[in-house]
Design a protein around this motif. Structure first.
Motif, PDB file in Angstrom:
ATOM      1  N   PRO A 406       0.843  -1.201   0.000  1.00 34.76           N
ATOM      2  CA  PRO A 406       0.000   0.000   0.000  1.00 34.76           C
ATOM      3  C   PRO A 406       0.878   1.251   0.000  1.00 34.76           C
ATOM      4  O   PRO A 406       1.851   1.338   0.759  1.00 34.76           O
ATOM      5  CB  PRO A 406      -0.785  -0.126   1.315  1.00 34.76           C
ATOM      6  N   LEU A 407       0.552   2.208  -0.841  1.00 39.96           N
ATOM      7  CA  LEU A 407       1.399   3.383  -1.012  1.00 39.96           C
ATOM      8  C   LEU A 407       1.625   4.125   0.300  1.00 39.96           C
ATOM      9  O   LEU A 407       2.724   4.643   0.549  1.00 39.96           O
ATOM     10  CB  LEU A 407       0.779   4.319  -2.053  1.00 39.96           C
ATOM     11  N   ALA A 408       0.604   4.176   1.160  1.00 45.85           N
ATOM     12  CA  ALA A 408       0.747   4.909   2.416  1.00 45.85           C
ATOM     13  C   ALA A 408       1.838   4.328   3.303  1.00 45.85           C
ATOM     14  O   ALA A 408       2.403   5.025   4.150  1.00 45.85           O
ATOM     15  CB  ALA A 408      -0.581   4.920   3.171  1.00 45.85           C
ATOM     16  N   ASP A 409       2.169   3.044   3.118  1.00 51.78           N
ATOM     17  CA  ASP A 409       3.188   2.390   3.942  1.00 51.78           C
ATOM     18  C   ASP A 409       4.586   2.449   3.331  1.00 51.78           C
ATOM     19  O   ASP A 409       5.572   2.151   3.999  1.00 51.78           O
ATOM     20  CB  ASP A 409       2.817   0.914   4.167  1.00 51.78           C
ATOM     21  N   VAL A 410       4.648   2.803   2.053  1.00 51.45           N
ATOM     22  CA  VAL A 410       5.926   2.743   1.332  1.00 51.45           C
ATOM     23  C   VAL A 410       7.004   3.642   1.944  1.00 51.45           C
ATOM     24  O   VAL A 410       8.147   3.199   2.127  1.00 51.45           O
ATOM     25  CB  VAL A 410       5.707   3.057  -0.161  1.00 51.45           C
ATOM     26  N   PRO A 411       6.724   4.920   2.272  1.00 53.65           N
ATOM     27  CA  PRO A 411       7.803   5.752   2.823  1.00 53.65           C
ATOM     28  C   PRO A 411       8.427   5.165   4.087  1.00 53.65           C
ATOM     29  O   PRO A 411       9.656   5.223   4.266  1.00 53.65           O
ATOM     30  CB  PRO A 411       7.105   7.089   3.116  1.00 53.65           C
ATOM     31  N   HIS A 412       7.612   4.594   4.960  1.00 52.70           N
ATOM     32  CA  HIS A 412       8.132   4.013   6.200  1.00 52.70           C
ATOM     33  C   HIS A 412       9.026   2.809   5.894  1.00 52.70           C
ATOM     34  O   HIS A 412      10.095   2.651   6.493  1.00 52.70           O
ATOM     35  CB  HIS A 412       6.974   3.582   7.096  1.00 52.70           C
ATOM     36  N   ALA A 454      11.215   9.447  -0.646  1.00 52.65           N
ATOM     37  CA  ALA A 454      10.503  10.534  -1.325  1.00 52.65           C
ATOM     38  C   ALA A 454      10.447  10.286  -2.825  1.00 52.65           C
ATOM     39  O   ALA A 454       9.406  10.513  -3.466  1.00 52.65           O
ATOM     40  CB  ALA A 454      11.191  11.866  -1.026  1.00 52.65           C
ATOM     41  N   ALA A 455      11.550   9.825  -3.408  1.00 55.44           N
ATOM     42  CA  ALA A 455      11.579   9.580  -4.854  1.00 55.44           C
ATOM     43  C   ALA A 455      10.590   8.479  -5.236  1.00 55.44           C
ATOM     44  O   ALA A 455       9.849   8.604  -6.225  1.00 55.44           O
ATOM     45  CB  ALA A 455      12.991   9.199  -5.290  1.00 55.44           C
ATOM     46  N   VAL A 456      10.579   7.395  -4.472  1.00 59.16           N
ATOM     47  CA  VAL A 456       9.638   6.306  -4.754  1.00 59.16           C
ATOM     48  C   VAL A 456       8.204   6.822  -4.656  1.00 59.16           C
ATOM     49  O   VAL A 456       7.355   6.531  -5.501  1.00 59.16           O
ATOM     50  CB  VAL A 456       9.852   5.134  -3.783  1.00 59.16           C
ATOM     51  N   THR A 457       7.937   7.602  -3.625  1.00 61.46           N
ATOM     52  CA  THR A 457       6.573   8.082  -3.390  1.00 61.46           C
ATOM     53  C   THR A 457       6.091   8.974  -4.518  1.00 61.46           C
ATOM     54  O   THR A 457       4.970   8.810  -5.026  1.00 61.46           O
ATOM     55  CB  THR A 457       6.498   8.837  -2.054  1.00 61.46           C
ATOM     56  N   VAL A 458       6.911   9.928  -4.944  1.00 63.50           N
ATOM     57  CA  VAL A 458       6.442  10.849  -5.987  1.00 63.50           C
ATOM     58  C   VAL A 458       6.254  10.123  -7.315  1.00 63.50           C
ATOM     59  O   VAL A 458       5.327  10.450  -8.081  1.00 63.50           O
ATOM     60  CB  VAL A 458       7.399  12.058  -6.146  1.00 63.50           C
ATOM     61  N   LEU A 459       7.081   9.125  -7.597  1.00 62.33           N
ATOM     62  CA  LEU A 459       6.904   8.375  -8.834  1.00 62.33           C
ATOM     63  C   LEU A 459       5.629   7.543  -8.793  1.00 62.33           C
ATOM     64  O   LEU A 459       4.906   7.445  -9.790  1.00 62.33           O
ATOM     65  CB  LEU A 459       8.122   7.471  -9.080  1.00 62.33           C
ATOM     66  N   ARG A 460       5.335   6.949  -7.629  1.00 62.86           N
ATOM     67  CA  ARG A 460       4.096   6.188  -7.484  1.00 62.86           C
ATOM     68  C   ARG A 460       2.877   7.095  -7.605  1.00 62.86           C
ATOM     69  O   ARG A 460       1.883   6.758  -8.265  1.00 62.86           O
ATOM     70  CB  ARG A 460       4.067   5.479  -6.123  1.00 62.86           C
ATOM     71  N   VAL A 461       2.928   8.260  -6.970  1.00 58.27           N
ATOM     72  CA  VAL A 461       1.796   9.196  -7.033  1.00 58.27           C
ATOM     73  C   VAL A 461       1.565   9.638  -8.479  1.00 58.27           C
ATOM     74  O   VAL A 461       0.427   9.690  -8.953  1.00 58.27           O
ATOM     75  CB  VAL A 461       2.044  10.411  -6.124  1.00 58.27           C
ATOM     76  N   ALA A 462       2.644   9.935  -9.181  1.00 62.92           N
ATOM     77  CA  ALA A 462       2.518  10.420 -10.561  1.00 62.92           C
ATOM     78  C   ALA A 462       2.011   9.331 -11.504  1.00 62.92           C
ATOM     79  O   ALA A 462       1.376   9.635 -12.518  1.00 62.92           O
ATOM     80  CB  ALA A 462       3.864  10.944 -11.056  1.00 62.92           C
ATOM     81  N   ALA A 463       2.282   8.061 -11.166  1.00 68.95           N
ATOM     82  CA  ALA A 463       1.836   6.962 -12.032  1.00 68.95           C
ATOM     83  C   ALA A 463       0.316   6.832 -12.041  1.00 68.95           C
ATOM     84  O   ALA A 463      -0.256   6.271 -12.980  1.00 68.95           O
ATOM     85  CB  ALA A 463       2.466   5.654 -11.578  1.00 68.95           C
ATOM     86  N   ARG A 464      -0.345   7.338 -10.988  1.00 70.79           N
ATOM     87  CA  ARG A 464      -1.810   7.313 -10.889  1.00 70.79           C
ATOM     88  C   ARG A 464      -2.381   5.921 -11.131  1.00 70.79           C
ATOM     89  O   ARG A 464      -3.347   5.725 -11.884  1.00 70.79           O
ATOM     90  CB  ARG A 464      -2.442   8.310 -11.866  1.00 70.79           C
ATOM     91  N   SER A 465      -1.791   4.921 -10.487  1.00 73.28           N
ATOM     92  CA  SER A 465      -2.290   3.551 -10.607  1.00 73.28           C
ATOM     93  C   SER A 465      -3.663   3.441  -9.952  1.00 73.28           C
ATOM     94  O   SER A 465      -4.036   4.257  -9.093  1.00 73.28           O
ATOM     95  CB  SER A 465      -1.318   2.573  -9.945  1.00 73.28           C
ATOM     96  N   VAL A 466      -4.393   2.407 -10.323  1.00 70.84           N
ATOM     97  CA  VAL A 466      -5.775   2.267  -9.868  1.00 70.84           C
ATOM     98  C   VAL A 466      -5.866   2.253  -8.347  1.00 70.84           C
ATOM     99  O   VAL A 466      -6.711   2.907  -7.745  1.00 70.84           O
ATOM    100  CB  VAL A 466      -6.393   0.977 -10.451  1.00 70.84           C
ATOM    101  N   GLY A 467      -4.993   1.515  -7.689  1.00 72.28           N
ATOM    102  CA  GLY A 467      -5.075   1.399  -6.235  1.00 72.28           C
ATOM    103  C   GLY A 467      -4.546   2.600  -5.485  1.00 72.28           C
ATOM    104  O   GLY A 467      -4.809   2.735  -4.276  1.00 72.28           O
ATOM    105  N   ASP A 468      -3.810   3.447  -6.169  1.00 70.61           N
ATOM    106  CA  ASP A 468      -3.195   4.599  -5.499  1.00 70.61           C
ATOM    107  C   ASP A 468      -4.119   5.809  -5.606  1.00 70.61           C
ATOM    108  O   ASP A 468      -3.849   6.773  -6.322  1.00 70.61           O
ATOM    109  CB  ASP A 468      -1.823   4.908  -6.112  1.00 70.61           C
ATOM    110  N   ASP A 469      -5.228   5.762  -4.860  1.00 67.24           N
ATOM    111  CA  ASP A 469      -6.175   6.867  -4.889  1.00 67.24           C
ATOM    112  C   ASP A 469      -5.776   7.923  -3.870  1.00 67.24           C
ATOM    113  O   ASP A 469      -4.715   7.860  -3.250  1.00 67.24           O
ATOM    114  CB  ASP A 469      -7.591   6.356  -4.624  1.00 67.24           C
ATOM    115  N   VAL A 470      -6.652   8.912  -3.692  1.00 64.96           N
ATOM    116  CA  VAL A 470      -6.319  10.028  -2.803  1.00 64.96           C
ATOM    117  C   VAL A 470      -6.123   9.558  -1.365  1.00 64.96           C
ATOM    118  O   VAL A 470      -5.304  10.111  -0.624  1.00 64.96           O
ATOM    119  CB  VAL A 470      -7.421  11.109  -2.892  1.00 64.96           C
ATOM    120  N   VAL A 471      -6.834   8.523  -0.951  1.00 67.49           N
ATOM    121  CA  VAL A 471      -6.702   8.001   0.410  1.00 67.49           C
ATOM    122  C   VAL A 471      -5.323   7.402   0.631  1.00 67.49           C
ATOM    123  O   VAL A 471      -4.811   7.392   1.750  1.00 67.49           O
ATOM    124  CB  VAL A 471      -7.809   6.957   0.684  1.00 67.49           C
TER     125      VAL A 471
END
Length: 763
Positions: A406-412, A454-471
């Motif tokens: 889950p993207l929210a857990d990736v930075p940690h 931070a780099a991983v997170t911004v690339l994931r956010v920019a990819a706008r994958s289906v599971g990576d919604d605003v939540v």
């Protein structure tokens, strides 16, 4: 704040050296986190092996030597988890790799786990080994086939030895059940007595033959020899749809009949060459198979792509999805490197994720291909083909596993992992086919785990994958940029390509035109300007939430975006209030539904300035009158404001939230102490409803609610201390971890003191 999931906490503990299985069990209950533990460096070897098992990725265990599989430490760990939630995941994979008969000495524990629904029937039967006790666990034909398959594989020199371990009655029951369902039985075909296997093969529909080929590929040479006539019959009626499994069988067995069938089917349907080259590398195919594929290049697009990949023709064929799959399955590094970059991009962009492992198999673990690859058993041998060292293999696969989190857990996780090659890690975990040179240089100049996260997170956010919604995106951005300065954020944004920057800092005019009425657009822009001056951990998720508000007209998604905006601006109520005040009415309602009560409306304005997240939750609760929403609102409330929020709820909603008080006392009290607990709480305390709510929260499955319950009780430490000896042991232990409550309880008379706080925490 957002509370981390138990799986995340457990994984972080394991990454920092924790080996207590009870403490990290939650990580084994989640496939994605378990896979991270299986691959992460410096994790205890037993924990790593358990992670591979719990992640249902037995392919990661393939290189383990028999000595490792038979490790007493690993066995003891698996035994200790029988009957637990984590053990249920682990045993499913352990049944595929455990030594024969491993479970016989643990049969009682496995049977108890089956009864408690913490172990599947065929898994227990497989682990115990063939006997009447295990056979009686098997009812359905699918379960029977799965168990017999493993029993037969355990004795490769005598594939049907399992039947001699059963009484005739049980053996016949299992075989009769299989004969009634050929589709299920085909998966156990090589390990059945020849007469039963022959009957089932005759009854098997041609379209299901590929299951038989897959089973015989896994079987031992002796099993194939004993069923030679059956195999010959199945091969003779093979169809083009069987080519992938038929090719694997031909490679595994070197059977001339199998290879001849491959040539026959390819000659009739050359497009099926895709299945052949996808199933096995080009150099594993017999020359006559290669010849029939290349000879069809002038009249078949798939074969033309393969010929181009092998250098057999110089004219590039039309690039379709099937052509790209076939091309990457067969291409050589020499041919690939000779292609212009533009042409490489064309081929790469037409390769879908499920077939990205073919590019890895042919060309090696290039981050451009790993960034799009699916984490599965097909990827593991593709990487191992180019990396003999298992440590290198795991280092290459780890960011692929992180991409599945889950993207929210990736930075940690990335911060804890501290990847050595941050550039490649960020590209793969971020899912980016290419690494912009400016971002590569920025990462190289900032070789820290925080920069990689931070780099991983911004690339994931920019990819706008289906599971990576605003939540998912907003908390990820908040976590990744915590502690960053505006200058540091600006430097990173300058290194990002335009499409990534647009995902992080959307155009101001676009937001204003979409969200604000004409008369309020200047005010909206001023509010946006104020947000951009906030710390990056608040500014970036706020801007992303506003962008999400513009992207959807669906009310549920707008509410999600509104909640994330309120969360991001929780400590900046003036900014939130300014944004809300400048929104179109229909958008504003998604954030703060208005109230018809002037007093409530006035109170909501005050709360909005002080705590936007609570204002958001409260406004929606008052509109919906939903008890669950009310509990969430209170759980988000700071303890000192809880009484005010409580009294804003309608009385009927308060009663719904509290529920049956007598039942609550019975649930939380120590045996025989429910009446005493009720009497203590009914001593005229004005905060009795909140104390009751705090006790109810202690029972909740949600970590945030449980923590709120402890915090609320800690606001009244003397009351909490008087309740402590009346509560059941696990709640006493939970509360005693709060230092305020622990200190207050130290002043209790000796007969009312709770047991030692050193009691092991129940998990």
């Amino acid at each position: 704040m957002r509370f981390p999931s138990p799986a995340l906490v457990a994984t972080l503990r394991a990454l920092h050296g924790e080996t207590d299985l009870q403490i990290i069990a939650h990580a084994f209950g989640d496939l994605q986190f378990a896979r991270v533990l299986a691959l992460a460096p410096d994790v205890d070897p037993v924990i790593s092996a358990l992670g591979a098992l719990a992640g249902w990725t037995p392919g990661l265990l393939t290189p383990i030597t028999p000595t490792d599989v038979e490790s007493p430490s690993l066995h003891a760990a698996v035994v200790s988890l029988i009957g637990t939630n984590a053990g249920e995941h682990i045993l499913r994979s352990w049944a595929d790799v455990a030594p024969a008969g491993w479970g016989a000495s643990h049969a009682a524990a496995l049977l108890d786990a089956v009864r408690a629904r913490h172990c599947l029937y065929p898994v227990a039967a497989t682990l115990i080994g063939p006997c009447d006790t295990s056979a009686m666990l098997l009812r359905g034909s699918w379960e029977i086939a799965a168990a017999i398959r493993r029993w037969g594989q355990a004795t490769p020199n005598d594939p049907t030895a399992w039947k001699d371990a059963l009484t005739p009655a049980e053996r016949d029951r299992l075989l009769d059940a299989l004969c009634d369902n050929p589709i299920a039985a085909v998966r156990a075909l090589p390990w059945l007595p020849e007469e039963h296997a022959a009957l089932l093969a005759q009854r098997l529909a041609a379209k299901d033959s590929f299951h038989a080929f897959a089973a015989y590929t896994e079987a031992s040479p002796i099993a194939r020899t004993r069923h030679a006539n059956i195999l010959a019959s199945l091969i003779q009626r093979a169809e083009p749809g069987d080519l992938a499994d038929l090719t694997r069988l031909a490679v595994a067995s070197s059977m001339d009949d199998a290879w001849a069938a491959v040539v026959r089917l390819l000659s009739a349907t050359p497009t099926s060459a895709l299945h052949v080259v996808a199933a096995m590398p080009w150099d594993a195919l017999r020359p006559d198979v290669q010849t029939v594929i290349l000879s069809a290049a002038d009249h078949n697009a798939v074969c033309a792509a393969i010929a181009f990949a092998r250098g057999a023709c110089s004219d590039m064929p039309p690039i379709t999805q099937d052509a790209a799959r076939a091309f990457f399955a067969a291409v050589t590094p020499t041919i690939w490197d000779a292609l212009p970059e533009v042409m490489q991009c064309m081929w790469r962009n037409n390769l879908d994720s499920w077939y990205a492992h073919l590019a890895v198999r042919s060309l090696g673990p290039d981050p451009a291909f790993l960034a799009r690859a699916v984490f599965n058993d097909a990827l593991f041998p593709a990487v191992r083909r180019h990396a003999a060292d298992e440590g290198v293999v795991r280092r290459m696969l780890l960011p692929v596993a992180v991409r599945g989190l889950p993207l929210a857990d990736v930075p940690h996780l990335v911060t804890a992992l501290q990847p050595p090659d941050s550039v490649a890690f960020a590209q793969i975990a971020g899912g980016s086919r290419r690494m912009p040179p400016t971002l590569r240089d920025w990462i190289a100049a900032h070789p820290t785990a925080q920069a990689a996260a931070a780099a991983v997170t911004v690339l994931r956010v920019a990819a706008r994958s289906v599971g990576d919604d605003v939540v998912a995106c907003c908390p990820a951005l908040a976590a990744a940029f915590t502690g960053w300065s505006l200058e540091e954020m600006t430097a990173l944004l300058a290194a990002l390509p335009d499409d990534v920057v647009a995902a992080l800092r959307p155009n101001v005019d676009t937001l204003a035109n979409a969200l604000a009425p004409p008369a309020q657009r200047d005010a909206f822009r001023q509010a946006l300007d104020a947000i951009t001056t906030l710390p990056p951990s608040a500014a970036l998720p706020s801007l992303h939430a506003l962008d999400a508000l513009t992207a959807s007209t669906e009310i549920r998604r707008r509410r999600q975006a509104g909640k994330e905006l309120a969360r991001a601006l929780r400590d900046h109520g003036d900014c939130f209030a300014a944004i809300v005040g400048a929104l179109r009415p229909n958008v504003r309602t998604a954030l703060l539904p208005p109230s018809n009560d002037p007093q409530i409306e006035s109170a909501l304005r005050d709360i909005t300035a002080a705590d936007p997240l609570v204002a958001y939750a409260l406004a929606h609760t008052l509109r919906s009158r939903n008890p669950t929403a009310a509990i969430d609102t209170l759980a988000a409330t700071r303890p000192q404001e809880a009484r005010r929020i409580w009294h804003m709820l309608p009385e009927t909603l308060q009663q719904s939230v509290l529920g049956d008080r007598d039942a609550l006392f019975r649930d939380v009290a120590a045996p025989g102490r429910a009446d005493a607990l009720a009497q203590t709480l009914r001593g005229g305390d004005a905060d009795e409803p909140l104390l009751l709510l705090a006790l109810r929260m202690l029972l909740d499955a949600d970590e945030e609610r449980r923590t709120w319950g402890v915090t609320m009780l800690a606001q009244r430490p003397n009351v909490a201390a008087s309740l402590l000896p009346l509560l059941r042991d696990d709640l006493q232990t939970t509360l005693a971890f709060d230092p305020v409550i622990r200190f207050a309880s130290a002043d209790l008379p000796p007969d009312r003191k709770r047991p030692s706080t050193l009691v092991r925490r129940q998990r």
